[in-house]
Design an enzyme around this catalytic site. Structure first.
Site, PDB file in Angstrom:
ATOM      1  N   GLU A  60      20.676 -19.704  40.033  1.00  0.00           N
ATOM      2  CA  GLU A  60      20.674 -18.100  39.330  1.00  0.00           C
ATOM      3  C   GLU A  60      19.382 -17.239  39.950  1.00  0.00           C
ATOM      4  O   GLU A  60      18.432 -17.646  39.550  1.00  0.00           O
ATOM      5  CB  GLU A  60      20.474 -18.482  37.912  1.00  0.00           C
ATOM      6  CG  GLU A  60      20.821 -17.018  37.289  1.00  0.00           C
ATOM      7  CD  GLU A  60      20.732 -16.990  35.734  1.00  0.00           C
ATOM      8  OE1 GLU A  60      21.066 -18.127  35.199  1.00  0.00           O
ATOM      9  OE2 GLU A  60      20.485 -16.112  35.112  1.00  0.00           O
ATOM     10  N   ASP A  84      25.016 -14.366  28.989  1.00  0.00           N
ATOM     11  CA  ASP A  84      23.781 -14.670  28.735  1.00  0.00           C
ATOM     12  C   ASP A  84      23.065 -13.380  28.535  1.00  0.00           C
ATOM     13  O   ASP A  84      22.468 -12.682  29.149  1.00  0.00           O
ATOM     14  CB  ASP A  84      23.244 -15.055  30.193  1.00  0.00           C
ATOM     15  CG  ASP A  84      21.727 -15.439  30.164  1.00  0.00           C
ATOM     16  OD1 ASP A  84      21.047 -15.413  29.171  1.00  0.00           O
ATOM     17  OD2 ASP A  84      21.203 -15.456  31.253  1.00  0.00           O
ATOM     18  N   ASP A 101      19.488  -7.627  29.345  1.00  0.00           N
ATOM     19  CA  ASP A 101      20.439  -8.681  28.632  1.00  0.00           C
ATOM     20  C   ASP A 101      21.273  -7.914  27.751  1.00  0.00           C
ATOM     21  O   ASP A 101      21.435  -8.727  26.735  1.00  0.00           O
ATOM     22  CB  ASP A 101      19.662  -9.961  28.372  1.00  0.00           C
ATOM     23  CG  ASP A 101      19.216 -10.867  29.335  1.00  0.00           C
ATOM     24  OD1 ASP A 101      19.623 -10.584  30.653  1.00  0.00           O
ATOM     25  OD2 ASP A 101      18.017 -11.531  29.124  1.00  0.00           O
ATOM     26  N   HIS A 125      19.055 -24.909  27.365  1.00  0.00           N
ATOM     27  CA  HIS A 125      18.028 -25.471  28.041  1.00  0.00           C
ATOM     28  C   HIS A 125      17.564 -26.828  27.135  1.00  0.00           C
ATOM     29  O   HIS A 125      17.824 -26.809  25.968  1.00  0.00           O
ATOM     30  CB  HIS A 125      16.795 -24.659  27.930  1.00  0.00           C
ATOM     31  CG  HIS A 125      17.080 -23.422  28.715  1.00  0.00           C
ATOM     32  ND1 HIS A 125      17.620 -22.371  28.006  1.00  0.00           N
ATOM     33  CD2 HIS A 125      17.006 -22.767  29.907  1.00  0.00           C
ATOM     34  CE1 HIS A 125      17.780 -21.133  28.748  1.00  0.00           C
ATOM     35  NE2 HIS A 125      17.198 -21.390  29.793  1.00  0.00           N
ATOM     36  N   ASP A 167      14.135  -6.174  32.045  1.00  0.00           N
ATOM     37  CA  ASP A 167      15.187  -6.968  31.717  1.00  0.00           C
ATOM     38  C   ASP A 167      15.910  -6.893  30.361  1.00  0.00           C
ATOM     39  O   ASP A 167      15.373  -7.343  29.318  1.00  0.00           O
ATOM     40  CB  ASP A 167      14.758  -8.488  31.963  1.00  0.00           C
ATOM     41  CG  ASP A 167      15.637  -9.480  32.127  1.00  0.00           C
ATOM     42  OD1 ASP A 167      16.931  -9.411  32.028  1.00  0.00           O
ATOM     43  OD2 ASP A 167      15.152 -11.003  32.047  1.00  0.00           O
ATOM     44  N   ASP A 177      15.857 -25.733  24.314  1.00  0.00           N
ATOM     45  CA  ASP A 177      16.532 -25.116  23.224  1.00  0.00           C
ATOM     46  C   ASP A 177      17.047 -26.027  22.011  1.00  0.00           C
ATOM     47  O   ASP A 177      17.073 -25.809  21.076  1.00  0.00           O
ATOM     48  CB  ASP A 177      17.869 -24.285  23.684  1.00  0.00           C
ATOM     49  CG  ASP A 177      17.546 -23.283  24.718  1.00  0.00           C
ATOM     50  OD1 ASP A 177      16.404 -22.757  24.698  1.00  0.00           O
ATOM     51  OD2 ASP A 177      18.290 -22.907  25.670  1.00  0.00           O
TER      52      ASP A 177
HETATM   53  C1  GLT Z   1      16.645 -16.876  30.503  1.00  0.00           C
HETATM   54  C2  GLT Z   1      17.162 -16.155  31.737  1.00  0.00           C
HETATM   55  C3  GLT Z   1      18.374 -16.100  31.907  1.00  0.00           C
HETATM   56  C4  GLT Z   1      18.701 -17.506  32.569  1.00  0.00           C
HETATM   57  C5  GLT Z   1      18.571 -18.597  31.495  1.00  0.00           C
HETATM   58  C6  GLT Z   1      18.637 -19.989  32.166  1.00  0.00           C
HETATM   59  S1  GLT Z   1      17.226 -18.412  30.705  1.00  0.00           S
HETATM   60  O1  GLT Z   1      16.996 -16.311  29.458  1.00  0.00           O
HETATM   61  O2  GLT Z   1      16.673 -14.798  31.513  1.00  0.00           O
HETATM   62  O3  GLT Z   1      18.787 -15.380  32.953  1.00  0.00           O
HETATM   63  O4  GLT Z   1      20.300 -17.560  33.001  1.00  0.00           O
HETATM   64  O5  GLT Z   1      17.557 -20.626  32.505  1.00  0.00           O
HETATM   65 MN    MN Z   2      21.004 -15.729  33.100  1.00  0.00          MN
HETATM   66 MN    MN Z   3      18.686 -12.030  32.203  1.00  0.00          MN
END
Ligand code: GLT
Ligand code: MN
Ligand code: MN
Length: 389
Positions: free
Chosen positions: A183, A289, A259, A56, A257, A59
């Site tokens: 996205e 991600d 990740d 970003h 969320d 970042d």
């Molecule tokens: C953020 C989000 C992600 C996105 C990123 C792009 S930033 O961490 O959770 O899913 O892909 O803006």
């Molecule tokens: Mn993402």
């Molecule tokens: Mn995510």
């Protein structure tokens, strides 16, 4: 033991600065890891074997940096890229952290916020292109509401469209070689986010001035949060020629969320995804991600990054085994065998075909009596993944 799961540049594995750089802050707890500079992150990613790094705008360049600071940061970052050979395939804008975006960016009710969001994005596009990005991601994390009393959802979509149209025209006007990837995400950080799923983004893209410049960036966790089948979303995007990028990670349905590291939660779904991407010849980045557990120390963060890539490569090998497994392939040819006489009844519309269909005799009970060996097939897949075949 010789290891064939070592990432190569040709695997196109990428990470965002924000992924391995995640400091482990969450809504209930302070950071647990020290911040790494972008240069340190580039070296870390080179050490673990990644091909590229995405970012970003903020970042890389803090939102309050002076022009002189920006130039120094970008120069140092470029130098780290040169030293390591890492590339920047994708860039994006942070339109969610700063309090200015508390009500969204392109869909904020305040016109001044919407204008600032466009300015910030144009500058971030310039920065991304300067560093070589060919894909530009739009994650509208704040583009939504907590209460539908606040925004007219039709007006919000019109604002979103106007912004993306403006920015595709900006890219064309600058002569940049850059595509956009939207996205989707259903919720978090907003109560509800617009363009919540890959399907809604695909439909929206067709309403834009330059749909050919805009595709999607599906994320495993985002469709999974909504309880959807990620593979099906990816397949639809691919079939529409819109799979411009992909965010790989993992997620338990119904949780926050997460990740997680790729493959950490649902290996079977991860397998079918890798099998699909490799099978169709998806040529874009395999972008992770994800971030390490909050319990991770700096060494464990490297283990997290290595794990994402290693699991992908192991699953890729499993897909090759699937293709070579005679029992699996035997079942598949049995399942997929087509009856020539029945197939002749299908196809595009013609009056003759409609008449032939009207006249055809179907033995409904025989059709209903015919089973499929999907239990056997699925068990073979499970055993393949468990490593016993
Ligand atoms: C953020 C989000 C992600 C996105 C990123 C792009 S930033 O961490 O959770 O899913 O892909 O803006
Ligand atoms: Mn993402
Ligand atoms: Mn995510």
């Amino acid at each position: 033991m010789p290891d064939s799961y070592v990432p190569q540049k040709s695997d196109k594995f990428t990470f965002g600065l924000w992924t391995v750089g995640n400091i482990g802050r969450d809504p209930f707890g302070e950071p647990v890891r020290g911040a790494l500079s972008p240069v340190q992150i580039v070296h870390l990613l080179a050490e673990v074997g990644a091909w590229g790094v995405n970012f970003h705008d903020n970042d890389l360049v803090p939102i309050d940096a002076t022009p002189a600071e920006r130039d120094r940061i970008v120069r140092d970052f470029k130098q780290a890229l040169d030293e390591t050979g890492l590339v920047v395939p994708m860039a994006t804008t942070n339109l969610f952290t700063d309090p200015a975006f508390r009500d969204g960016a392109f869909t904020a009710n305040d016109a001044r916020v919407r204008a600032y969001a466009l300015q910030k994005t144009m500058r971030a596009i310039d920065l991304g292109v300067e560093l070589g990005a060919k894909v530009y991601v739009f994650w509208g994390g704040r583009e939504g509401v907590e209460t539908d009393a606040a925004k007219d959802p039709v007006e919000a979509l019109k604002r979103y469209r106007e912004a993306i149209n403006f920015l595709t025209d900006y890219v064309r006007d600058q002569g940049y070689d850059l595509k956009f990837a939207l996205e989707p995400k259903p919720n978090e950080p907003r109560g509800d986010i617009y363009l919540a799923t890959v399907g809604s983004a695909l439909a929206f893209i067709q309403t834009l001035d330059h749909p050919e410049m805009v595709g999607v960036n599906p994320e495993v966790a985002h469709e999974t949060m909504a309880g959807l089948n990620f593979l099906h979303a990816v397949a639809q995007a691919w079939e529409a020629g819109k799979l411009f990028h992909i965010d790989l990670n993992d997620q338990v349905i119904g949780r926050y969320d997460q990740d997680f590291r790729f493959g950490a939660q649902d290996l079977k779904r991860a397998f079918f995804l890798v099998q699909f991407l490799e099978g169709v010849g998806y040529a874009g980045s395999r972008h992770f991600d994800a971030h390490a557990y909050r319990t991770a120390d700096p060494d464990d963060v490297k283990a997290f990054a290595r794990g994402c890539m290693r699991t992908y490569l192991i699953l890729k090998e499993k897909a090759q085994r699937f293709a070579q497994d005679s029992e699996i392939q035997g079942l598949l040819s049995q399942i997929r065998a087509q009856d020539a006489e029945a197939s002749a009844l299908l196809g595009g519309y013609s009056r003759e075909r409609a008449q032939a269909l009207q006249a055809a005799a179907f033995d409904r009970q025989a059709l209903g009596g015919r089973g499929q060996p999907y239990e056997q097939l699925d068990q073979l897949v499970v055993e393949l993944l468990l490593g016993v075949r």
